[in-house]
Design a protein around this motif. Structure first.
Motif, PDB file in Angstrom:
ATOM      1  N   ARG A  92       0.824  -1.215   0.000  1.00  0.00           N
ATOM      2  CA  ARG A  92       0.000   0.000   0.000  1.00  0.00           C
ATOM      3  C   ARG A  92       0.855   1.260   0.000  1.00  0.00           C
ATOM      4  NH1 ARG A  92      -2.818   1.198   4.243  1.00  0.00           N
ATOM      5  NH2 ARG A  92      -1.878  -0.305   5.665  1.00  0.00           N
ATOM      6  N   ARG A  93       2.030   1.152   0.611  1.00  0.00           N
ATOM      7  CA  ARG A  93       2.878   2.342   0.742  1.00  0.00           C
ATOM      8  C   ARG A  93       4.327   1.977   0.438  1.00  0.00           C
ATOM      9  NH1 ARG A  93       0.891   5.383   6.165  1.00  0.00           N
ATOM     10  NH2 ARG A  93      -1.114   6.072   5.362  1.00  0.00           N
ATOM     11  N   ILE A  94       5.077   2.976   0.035  1.00  0.00           N
ATOM     12  CA  ILE A  94       6.462   2.729  -0.389  1.00  0.00           C
ATOM     13  C   ILE A  94       7.418   3.664   0.346  1.00  0.00           C
ATOM     14  CG2 ILE A  94       8.066   2.977  -2.353  1.00  0.00           C
ATOM     15  CD1 ILE A  94       5.789   2.051  -4.159  1.00  0.00           C
ATOM     16  N   VAL A  95       8.558   3.095   0.760  1.00  0.00           N
ATOM     17  CA  VAL A  95       9.695   3.923   1.198  1.00  0.00           C
ATOM     18  C   VAL A  95      10.780   3.711   0.153  1.00  0.00           C
ATOM     19  CG1 VAL A  95      11.505   4.248   2.927  1.00  0.00           C
ATOM     20  CG2 VAL A  95       9.152   3.726   3.662  1.00  0.00           C
ATOM     21  N   PHE A  96      11.247   4.795  -0.449  1.00  0.00           N
ATOM     22  CA  PHE A  96      12.231   4.679  -1.524  1.00  0.00           C
ATOM     23  C   PHE A  96      13.545   5.303  -1.073  1.00  0.00           C
ATOM     24  CE2 PHE A  96      14.240   5.517  -5.607  1.00  0.00           C
ATOM     25  CZ  PHE A  96      13.965   4.338  -6.285  1.00  0.00           C
ATOM     26  N   THR A  97      14.599   4.492  -0.964  1.00  0.00           N
ATOM     27  CA  THR A  97      15.903   5.023  -0.533  1.00  0.00           C
ATOM     28  C   THR A  97      16.946   4.920  -1.644  1.00  0.00           C
ATOM     29  OG1 THR A  97      16.924   3.027   0.418  1.00  0.00           O
ATOM     30  CG2 THR A  97      15.329   4.188   1.797  1.00  0.00           C
ATOM     31  N   GLY A  98      16.505   4.616  -2.859  1.00  0.00           N
ATOM     32  CA  GLY A  98      17.396   4.698  -4.024  1.00  0.00           C
ATOM     33  C   GLY A  98      17.410   6.129  -4.545  1.00  0.00           C
ATOM     34  N   PRO A  99      18.057   6.369  -5.686  1.00  0.00           N
ATOM     35  CA  PRO A  99      18.128   7.726  -6.233  1.00  0.00           C
ATOM     36  C   PRO A  99      16.744   8.248  -6.611  1.00  0.00           C
ATOM     37  CG  PRO A  99      19.740   6.283  -7.285  1.00  0.00           C
ATOM     38  CD  PRO A  99      18.837   5.404  -6.474  1.00  0.00           C
ATOM     39  N   ILE A 100      16.401   9.423  -6.117  1.00  0.00           N
ATOM     40  CA  ILE A 100      15.063   9.982  -6.339  1.00  0.00           C
ATOM     41  C   ILE A 100      14.807  10.214  -7.830  1.00  0.00           C
ATOM     42  CG2 ILE A 100      15.821  12.372  -5.876  1.00  0.00           C
ATOM     43  CD1 ILE A 100      13.033  12.810  -4.561  1.00  0.00           C
ATOM     44  N   ASP A 101      15.853  10.568  -8.592  1.00  0.00           N
ATOM     45  CA  ASP A 101      15.630  10.813 -10.029  1.00  0.00           C
ATOM     46  C   ASP A 101      15.311   9.509 -10.761  1.00  0.00           C
ATOM     47  OD1 ASP A 101      18.316  10.149  -9.434  1.00  0.00           O
ATOM     48  OD2 ASP A 101      19.052  11.058 -11.280  1.00  0.00           O
ATOM     49  N   GLU A 102      15.862   8.395 -10.274  1.00  0.00           N
ATOM     50  CA  GLU A 102      15.537   7.101 -10.880  1.00  0.00           C
ATOM     51  C   GLU A 102      14.049   6.777 -10.681  1.00  0.00           C
ATOM     52  OE1 GLU A 102      17.824   3.673  -9.455  1.00  0.00           O
ATOM     53  OE2 GLU A 102      16.127   2.393  -9.969  1.00  0.00           O
ATOM     54  N   PHE A 103      13.540   7.070  -9.486  1.00  0.00           N
ATOM     55  CA  PHE A 103      12.122   6.781  -9.206  1.00  0.00           C
ATOM     56  C   PHE A 103      11.216   7.480 -10.223  1.00  0.00           C
ATOM     57  CE2 PHE A 103       8.005   7.513  -7.349  1.00  0.00           C
ATOM     58  CZ  PHE A 103       7.696   6.307  -6.744  1.00  0.00           C
ATOM     59  N   PHE A 104      11.588   8.717 -10.566  1.00  0.00           N
ATOM     60  CA  PHE A 104      10.760   9.489 -11.496  1.00  0.00           C
ATOM     61  C   PHE A 104      11.219   9.335 -12.950  1.00  0.00           C
ATOM     62  CE2 PHE A 104       9.930  11.611  -7.438  1.00  0.00           C
ATOM     63  CZ  PHE A 104       8.542  11.597  -7.451  1.00  0.00           C
ATOM     64  N   ASP A 105      11.981   8.270 -13.199  1.00  0.00           N
ATOM     65  CA  ASP A 105      12.431   7.958 -14.552  1.00  0.00           C
ATOM     66  C   ASP A 105      13.159   9.156 -15.189  1.00  0.00           C
ATOM     67  OD1 ASP A 105      12.817   6.117 -16.484  1.00  0.00           O
ATOM     68  OD2 ASP A 105      10.915   6.483 -17.526  1.00  0.00           O
ATOM     69  N   ARG A 124      12.736  12.282 -15.222  1.00  0.00           N
ATOM     70  CA  ARG A 124      11.892  13.151 -16.053  1.00  0.00           C
ATOM     71  C   ARG A 124      12.376  14.596 -16.122  1.00  0.00           C
ATOM     72  NH1 ARG A 124       6.503  13.606 -12.309  1.00  0.00           N
ATOM     73  NH2 ARG A 124       6.226  11.482 -13.019  1.00  0.00           N
ATOM     74  N   PHE A 125      13.099  15.058 -15.117  1.00  0.00           N
ATOM     75  CA  PHE A 125      13.628  16.436 -15.178  1.00  0.00           C
ATOM     76  C   PHE A 125      15.106  16.453 -15.550  1.00  0.00           C
ATOM     77  CE2 PHE A 125      10.410  16.489 -11.646  1.00  0.00           C
ATOM     78  CZ  PHE A 125       9.401  17.081 -12.392  1.00  0.00           C
ATOM     79  N   GLY A 126      15.668  15.301 -15.855  1.00  0.00           N
ATOM     80  CA  GLY A 126      17.106  15.186 -16.133  1.00  0.00           C
ATOM     81  C   GLY A 126      17.785  14.429 -15.003  1.00  0.00           C
ATOM     82  N   ARG A 127      19.012  14.000 -15.240  1.00  0.00           N
ATOM     83  CA  ARG A 127      19.718  13.176 -14.247  1.00  0.00           C
ATOM     84  C   ARG A 127      20.379  14.030 -13.178  1.00  0.00           C
ATOM     85  NH1 ARG A 127      20.910   7.619 -15.221  1.00  0.00           N
ATOM     86  NH2 ARG A 127      19.849   6.999 -17.106  1.00  0.00           N
ATOM     87  N   ALA A 177      -1.213   6.566  -4.271  1.00  0.00           N
ATOM     88  CA  ALA A 177      -1.048   7.332  -5.504  1.00  0.00           C
ATOM     89  C   ALA A 177      -0.187   6.534  -6.452  1.00  0.00           C
ATOM     90  CB  ALA A 177      -0.384   8.658  -5.170  1.00  0.00           C
ATOM     91  N   ARG A 178      -0.651   6.312  -7.600  1.00  0.00           N
ATOM     92  CA  ARG A 178       0.145   5.606  -8.614  1.00  0.00           C
ATOM     93  C   ARG A 178       1.370   6.453  -8.916  1.00  0.00           C
ATOM     94  NH1 ARG A 178       0.248   0.703  -9.272  1.00  0.00           N
ATOM     95  NH2 ARG A 178      -1.671  -0.146  -8.528  1.00  0.00           N
ATOM     96  N   ALA A 179       2.495   5.992  -8.415  1.00  0.00           N
ATOM     97  CA  ALA A 179       3.679   6.833  -8.402  1.00  0.00           C
ATOM     98  C   ALA A 179       4.133   7.201  -9.801  1.00  0.00           C
ATOM     99  CB  ALA A 179       4.789   6.101  -7.684  1.00  0.00           C
ATOM    100  N   ALA A 180       4.565   8.441  -9.892  1.00  0.00           N
ATOM    101  CA  ALA A 180       5.404   8.883 -11.000  1.00  0.00           C
ATOM    102  C   ALA A 180       4.739   8.949 -12.365  1.00  0.00           C
ATOM    103  CB  ALA A 180       6.635   7.991 -11.102  1.00  0.00           C
ATOM    104  N   GLN A 181       3.566   8.286 -12.546  1.00  0.00           N
ATOM    105  CA  GLN A 181       3.033   8.269 -13.926  1.00  0.00           C
ATOM    106  C   GLN A 181       2.372   9.598 -14.246  1.00  0.00           C
ATOM    107  OE1 GLN A 181       4.517   5.784 -15.126  1.00  0.00           O
ATOM    108  NE2 GLN A 181       4.491   4.692 -13.215  1.00  0.00           N
TER     109      GLN A 181
END
Ligand code: FAD
Ligand code: UDP
Length: 374
Positions: free
Chosen positions: A226-239, A241-244, A370-374
């Motif tokens: 139901r919920r996510i904790v993300f400790t990898g690179p935040i830009d990777e999570f968002f594919d 989208r704003f640049g690396r 929330a369907r992340a990142a899409q």
């Protein structure tokens, strides 16, 4: 389906897994793309049977009593005061720069007052201290800056100190006394049985499942909890989208020597020579007794795992765009060095994770996923 999916089994992911499992009684699946827990703090016994740190020297130091109290549930401690020498002009001298550093380098016998005058005559006036160069030249002057900081920083970051935020070199103090400890924090101890053993204790709970060798896969993983904790690179999570977001990496070369000791302290820095920045000899850190010794050489590089967010104003700007996107996802929490794109020490990551846990508890009604990142 678990209540939570946590990406990353380093400090950030493991503290939150432990808190959620034990304090909220909820179920957690922790995934990590590596084949081990403990993230960059991972240690293990090498082929010679010497406890080494897989990703370079990790020395625990903090002034935060709450962090010590929290971690002490999972480990006992071995006192260790970290000392570092730098090879400069053919000599091994203390870094942070102190009274002995200056006396030995210049063949002087100054006392603290004398060193204060020595520095006052050399330091440059900088009206507005912004960069890592400003910090050092305004404290010790240009010559010591060039000897100790400029070459090391160019190697470590691939950037001149003038291109980096002041926070980077501000990590290193200058002392006019003979204190040669790298850190002055009140609590300077290593986990008695090592970091990985401490993490194993943190994660040892029936509510926690662990899947190693598993990379985050948004299509698959968003449906797993139901919920996510993300400790990898935040830009990777968002594919991206704003640049690396830029990260600096390291190549670690581990070596065992058939001698008992190779150097007199745990870490020797090489600001003027060599392609590597520093060499670590682990037995100094761990207190292990062994007839052989194991060392790690650190070669900075752009390619490879993202170890260091690069503190520069333009990178902070880019990060802020990701942060704003993250704030629109109430069921995804971004934590840790990569999730928050911050050059954080271990104790700071623990403190940040504990504070995040408090915020999770303060969040009242559960929000729709929330369907992340899409
Ligand atoms: P990490 O430990 O990096 O954990 C993140 C985990 O997420 C990793 O295991 C990674 O494999 C995993 N992951 C990432 N992306 C994905 C994905 N897409 N899918 C699945 N898993 C993923 N701090 C100190 O206090 N003292 C020190 O002496 C010290 N020395 C350091 C020396 C070096 C060389 C380095 C690089 C760091 C050092 N640090 C030190 C900092 C310390 O390593 C960090 O503060 C701490 O490890 C951060 O924990 P974390 O959980 O945020 O990140
Ligand atoms: N630094 C340097 N010379 C040294 C030690 C540190 O120039 O001998 C600079 C360098 O830019 C480095 C920063 O100070 O990245 C912070 O040093 P620290 O030892 O905290 O780095 P870390 O352990 O995080 O790699």
């Amino acid at each position: 389906m678990h209540d939570w999916l946590i990406v990353g089994a380093g400090f950030a992911g493991s503290v939150l897994a432990e808190r959620i499992a034990t304090q909220r009684g909820e179920t957690v699946i922790v995934i990590d793309k590596r084949d081990h827990i403990a993230g960059n703090a991972c240690d293990h016994f090498d082929e010679a049977g010497i406890l080494i740190h897989r990703y370079g020297p990790h020395i625990f130091h903090t002034n935060a009593t709450s962090v010590v109290q929290y971690l002490s549930q999972f480990t006992s401690w071995r006192p260790y005061n970290h000392r570092v020498l730098a090879r400069v002009d053919g000599q091994l001298v203390p870094i942070p720069i102190n009274l002995d550093t200056v006396n030995r380098l210049y063949g002087l016998s100054l006392d603290s007052q004398g060193m204060e005058k020595f520095l006052a005559a050399r330091r440059e006036a900088v009206a507005d201290i912004q960069t890592s160069e400003d910090v050092v030249v305004s404290t010790v002057g240009r010559e010591l800056y060039e000897k100790f900081f400029q070459g090391y920083t160019r190697k470590q970051w691939g950037l001149d100190p003038s291109q980096l935020s002041r926070a980077v070199t501000a990590r290193i103090p200058t002392r006019t006394d003979r204190d040669d400890r790298y850190f002055t924090d009140e609590f300077q101890h290593m986990p008695a049985d090592g970091y990985t053993a401490m993490f194993a204790n943190m994660l040892d709970h029936p509510n926690i499942d662990i899947e190693l060798g598993t990379s985050w896969n948004p299509q698959r993983d968003q449906a797993r909890a139901r919920r996510i904790v993300f400790t990898g690179p935040i830009d990777e999570f968002f594919d991206y989208r704003f640049g690396r977001l830029p990260y600096r990496s390291l190549r670690f070369v581990h070596e065992t020597k058939d001698i008992e000791w190779a150097q007199s302290v745990a870490v020797v820095n090489y600001p003027q020579t060599e392609a590597y920045t520093r060499v670590t000899e682990y037995k100094h850190l761990t207190g292990q007794v062994h007839p052989k010794t194991s060392l790690t050489y650190e070669y900075p590089t752009d390619d490879g795992d993202p170890y260091y967010p690069i503190p520069r104003p333009e990178n902070q700007e880019l990060y802020r765009m990701y942060r704003a996107a993250a704030e629109r996802l109430p069921d995804v929490w971004f934590v840790g060095r990569l999730g928050a794109y911050q050059y954080l020490n271990m104790d700071q990551v623990v403190a940040q994770s504990l504070a995040t846990f408090e915020r999770m508890n303060a969040q009242r009604a559960p929000t729709a996923f929330a369907r992340a990142a899409q």
